[in-house]
Design a protein around this motif. Structure first.
Motif, PDB file in Angstrom:
ATOM      1  N   ASN A 197       0.825  -1.198   0.000  1.00 25.84           N
ATOM      2  CA  ASN A 197       0.000   0.000   0.000  1.00 25.84           C
ATOM      3  C   ASN A 197       0.864   1.254   0.000  1.00 25.84           C
ATOM      4  O   ASN A 197       0.523   2.259  -0.618  1.00 25.84           O
ATOM      5  CB  ASN A 197      -0.909   0.000   1.234  1.00 25.84           C
TER       6      ASN A 197
ATOM      7  N   GLN B  11     -11.389   2.045   2.246  1.00 31.70           N
ATOM      8  CA  GLN B  11     -10.041   1.471   2.109  1.00 31.70           C
ATOM      9  C   GLN B  11      -9.894   0.311   3.082  1.00 31.70           C
ATOM     10  O   GLN B  11     -10.300   0.409   4.250  1.00 31.70           O
ATOM     11  CB  GLN B  11      -8.995   2.543   2.398  1.00 31.70           C
ATOM     12  N   GLY B  12      -9.358  -0.792   2.581  1.00 35.73           N
ATOM     13  CA  GLY B  12      -9.116  -1.950   3.450  1.00 35.73           C
ATOM     14  C   GLY B  12     -10.344  -2.779   3.751  1.00 35.73           C
ATOM     15  O   GLY B  12     -10.319  -3.632   4.641  1.00 35.73           O
ATOM     16  N   SER B  73     -11.859   2.197  -4.249  1.00 31.41           N
ATOM     17  CA  SER B  73     -12.075   2.427  -2.817  1.00 31.41           C
ATOM     18  C   SER B  73     -12.419   3.894  -2.604  1.00 31.41           C
ATOM     19  O   SER B  73     -12.228   4.728  -3.495  1.00 31.41           O
ATOM     20  CB  SER B  73     -10.817   2.064  -2.020  1.00 31.41           C
ATOM     21  N   ASN B 113     -11.907  -2.768  10.210  1.00 32.93           N
ATOM     22  CA  ASN B 113     -11.605  -1.841   9.112  1.00 32.93           C
ATOM     23  C   ASN B 113     -10.878  -0.599   9.632  1.00 32.93           C
ATOM     24  O   ASN B 113      -9.897  -0.126   9.040  1.00 32.93           O
ATOM     25  CB  ASN B 113     -12.910  -1.444   8.408  1.00 32.93           C
ATOM     26  N   SER B 114     -11.317  -0.104  10.770  1.00 31.20           N
ATOM     27  CA  SER B 114     -10.681   1.083  11.357  1.00 31.20           C
ATOM     28  C   SER B 114      -9.250   0.776  11.802  1.00 31.20           C
ATOM     29  O   SER B 114      -8.330   1.580  11.588  1.00 31.20           O
ATOM     30  CB  SER B 114     -11.487   1.589  12.558  1.00 31.20           C
ATOM     31  N   GLN B 116      -7.289  -1.500  10.586  1.00 28.60           N
ATOM     32  CA  GLN B 116      -6.471  -1.702   9.386  1.00 28.60           C
ATOM     33  C   GLN B 116      -6.044  -0.349   8.814  1.00 28.60           C
ATOM     34  O   GLN B 116      -4.884  -0.150   8.461  1.00 28.60           O
ATOM     35  CB  GLN B 116      -7.279  -2.520   8.353  1.00 28.60           C
ATOM     36  N   GLN B 117      -6.989   0.571   8.733  1.00 24.71           N
ATOM     37  CA  GLN B 117      -6.690   1.887   8.160  1.00 24.71           C
ATOM     38  C   GLN B 117      -5.694   2.656   9.041  1.00 24.71           C
ATOM     39  O   GLN B 117      -4.777   3.316   8.537  1.00 24.71           O
ATOM     40  CB  GLN B 117      -7.986   2.688   8.001  1.00 24.71           C
ATOM     41  N   ARG B 121      -2.644   3.338   6.877  1.00 26.45           N
ATOM     42  CA  ARG B 121      -2.769   4.706   6.348  1.00 26.45           C
ATOM     43  C   ARG B 121      -2.405   5.785   7.357  1.00 26.45           C
ATOM     44  O   ARG B 121      -2.314   6.954   6.997  1.00 26.45           O
ATOM     45  CB  ARG B 121      -4.221   4.957   5.914  1.00 26.45           C
ATOM     46  N   VAL B 124      -7.901   6.939  10.155  1.00 21.81           N
ATOM     47  CA  VAL B 124      -9.112   6.181   9.851  1.00 21.81           C
ATOM     48  C   VAL B 124      -9.924   6.959   8.823  1.00 21.81           C
ATOM     49  O   VAL B 124     -10.404   8.062   9.104  1.00 21.81           O
ATOM     50  CB  VAL B 124      -9.944   5.943  11.133  1.00 21.81           C
ATOM     51  N   THR B 125     -10.060   6.383   7.620  1.00 25.53           N
ATOM     52  CA  THR B 125     -10.791   7.063   6.550  1.00 25.53           C
ATOM     53  C   THR B 125     -12.213   6.541   6.397  1.00 25.53           C
ATOM     54  O   THR B 125     -12.930   6.963   5.495  1.00 25.53           O
ATOM     55  CB  THR B 125     -10.054   6.926   5.193  1.00 25.53           C
TER      56      THR B 125
END
Lengths: 206, 213
Positions: A197, B11-12, B73, B113-114, B116-117, B121, B124-125
């Motif tokens: 990523n 995302q994710g 995404s 999901n949060s 992972q982001q 990343r 959190v998106t």
């Protein structure tokens, strides 16, 4: 034609949760007492519990009161040596014999969380017993625990089931106020895919 | 009439995974490079440039197949720049070209999901995606369905068969290539054992016989 939604899923997959949601609508005969209590034992309180034990008794049930009916049951039901496996398709068959159109709805939840929940509460994973019956269901609709907690009313509104859904009922927010999955999830420091990523370089395999 | 399924998710949430599932059918055009690689950058997706400039989409882009899947995404990166994808505009443009369009929003457990982001990343998106979907996609003219990451990993081909019927769209749910890169459920690493929960006592009490309570 009268209609009945028959909801089933592995133990701990949200049978009580969905029963609350689908019992909200005033035109649906469902598990109404569950709207007053956070939790009740299925085998004593679910309106069709005695018929799940012996579906042939369904002919004695008073179907005249409503147009729409809802029942739910997990597979298996009960715990350890006392657990038993309700026969979903036998129940469906008996209801259909009475001229009532049925729809089988399968609920699911993250399989890792299910395994932990079942081991903690039941002392064993009972998921395989549900999965054994799944192939026998005719045209089931699949519902998601995670989707319900994320999109709430938007998700409920999008569902196309054979019974009305009170997606705009104020109690939906109350029922969904705390996501029980939260306590099972922890932070993960790193994972093999993370660099992809960041760099944008394709990965051929794990 | 050609059919297009637009798959979009935070995302994710499983964008690559569901794109692989849909692209695995030989009658479906789309992100075919995902059939050979576990991960491919999102700006190499077949329709990638049109999420930024949907007005450039033409009939030529839909040649070769009667069924198409497209994925993006929200948000997404194109050539190093972060964008909110123009999913609604893309769908409208495709529809104007005579394509039958349905939109599928992917969902993964919001806690996972949060997490992972946050790790990948640094932020959190998920709220960005939720805001976009709720204000621009859901109830905005196109039929919207939800795809569930957890339902797939639990029910596998039975879930995909139902999705195929729901969308009236070919999914090769018996194709073992769907699982080609999956060695274990990606949620597994995020889930921990919980030793007790406040409701357990109530449940234990309730599952005893009435005389033993």
């Amino acid at each position: 034609m009268k209609k009945m939604v028959i909801l089933t899923g592995p133990q701990g997959s949200g049978n009580h949760l969905w029963s609350k949601i689908f019992s909200l609508h005033s035109e649906v005969f469902g598990w109404k007492t569950l709207l007053d209590n956070y939790w009740e034992a299925h085998r004593f309180a679910e309106p069709f519990c005695e018929y799940w034990k012996d579906p042939s008794k369904l002919k004695d049930f008073d179907w005249s009161t409503h147009q729409y009916f809802f029942t739910s049951i997990s597979v298996p039901l009960g715990i350890q040596e006392k657990k038993w496996e309700p026969n979903i398709m036998e129940f469906v068959h008996q209801v259909e014999e009475l001229g009532i159109k049925t729809q089988v709805v399968v609920v699911g939840r993250d399989q890792n969380i299910l395994r932990h929940q079942q081991n903690r509460l039941r002392g064993e994973s009972t998921l395989p017993l549900f999965m054994k019956q799944l192939p026998e269901f005719s045209n089931p609709v699949f519902l998601s625990y995670e989707l319900l907690y994320l999109y709430k009313q938007h998700y409920l509104k999008s569902l196309d089931l054979s019974i009305p859904i009170a997606w705009d009922d104020d109690r939906v927010d109350e029922i969904l106020s705390n996501d029980p999955n939260d306590k099972y999830v922890h932070h993960v420091e790193e994972y093999i895919l993370d660099n992809c990523n960041k760099t944008g370089v394709p990965l051929k395999s794990l | 009439m050609k059919k297009l399924i637009i798959i979009t998710g935070p995302q994710g949430s499983g964008n690559h995974f569901f794109s692989r599932v849909f692209s695995a059918h030989p009658k479906v055009g789309g992100w075919k490079s995902l059939l050979d690689k576990y991960w491919v950058p999102s700006d190499e997706e077949y329709f990638a440039k049109y999420w930024v400039n949907p007005e450039e989409l033409t009939e030529k882009d839909f040649e070769g197949y009667d069924y198409w899947s497209a994925n993006v995404s929200c948000p997404f990166y194109y050539d190093g720049v972060r964008y909110i994808p123009k999913v609604q505009e893309f769908a409208e443009k495709a529809q104007s070209l005579g394509i039958d369009v349905q939109i599928c929003i992917i969902v993964r457990d919001q806690n996972i999901n949060s997490e992972q982001q946050k790790r990948v990343r640094g932020e959190v998106t998920l709220p960005v995606a939720m805001h976009y979907y709720q204000n621009n996609i859901i109830g905005n003219g196109f039929k919207v369905h939800f795809l569930d990451n957890e339902a797939f990993f639990l029910h596998k081909k039975y879930y995909l068969k139902w999705v195929s019927e729901l969308l009236d769209f070919p999914i090769d749910y018996n194709n073992p290539d769907i699982f080609k890169f999956i060695t274990e459920d990606p949620n597994k690493k995020y889930v921990k054992y919980v030793s007790e929960y406040w409701l357990d006592v109530e449940v234990w009490h309730g599952i005893q016989s009435k005389e033993n309570r």
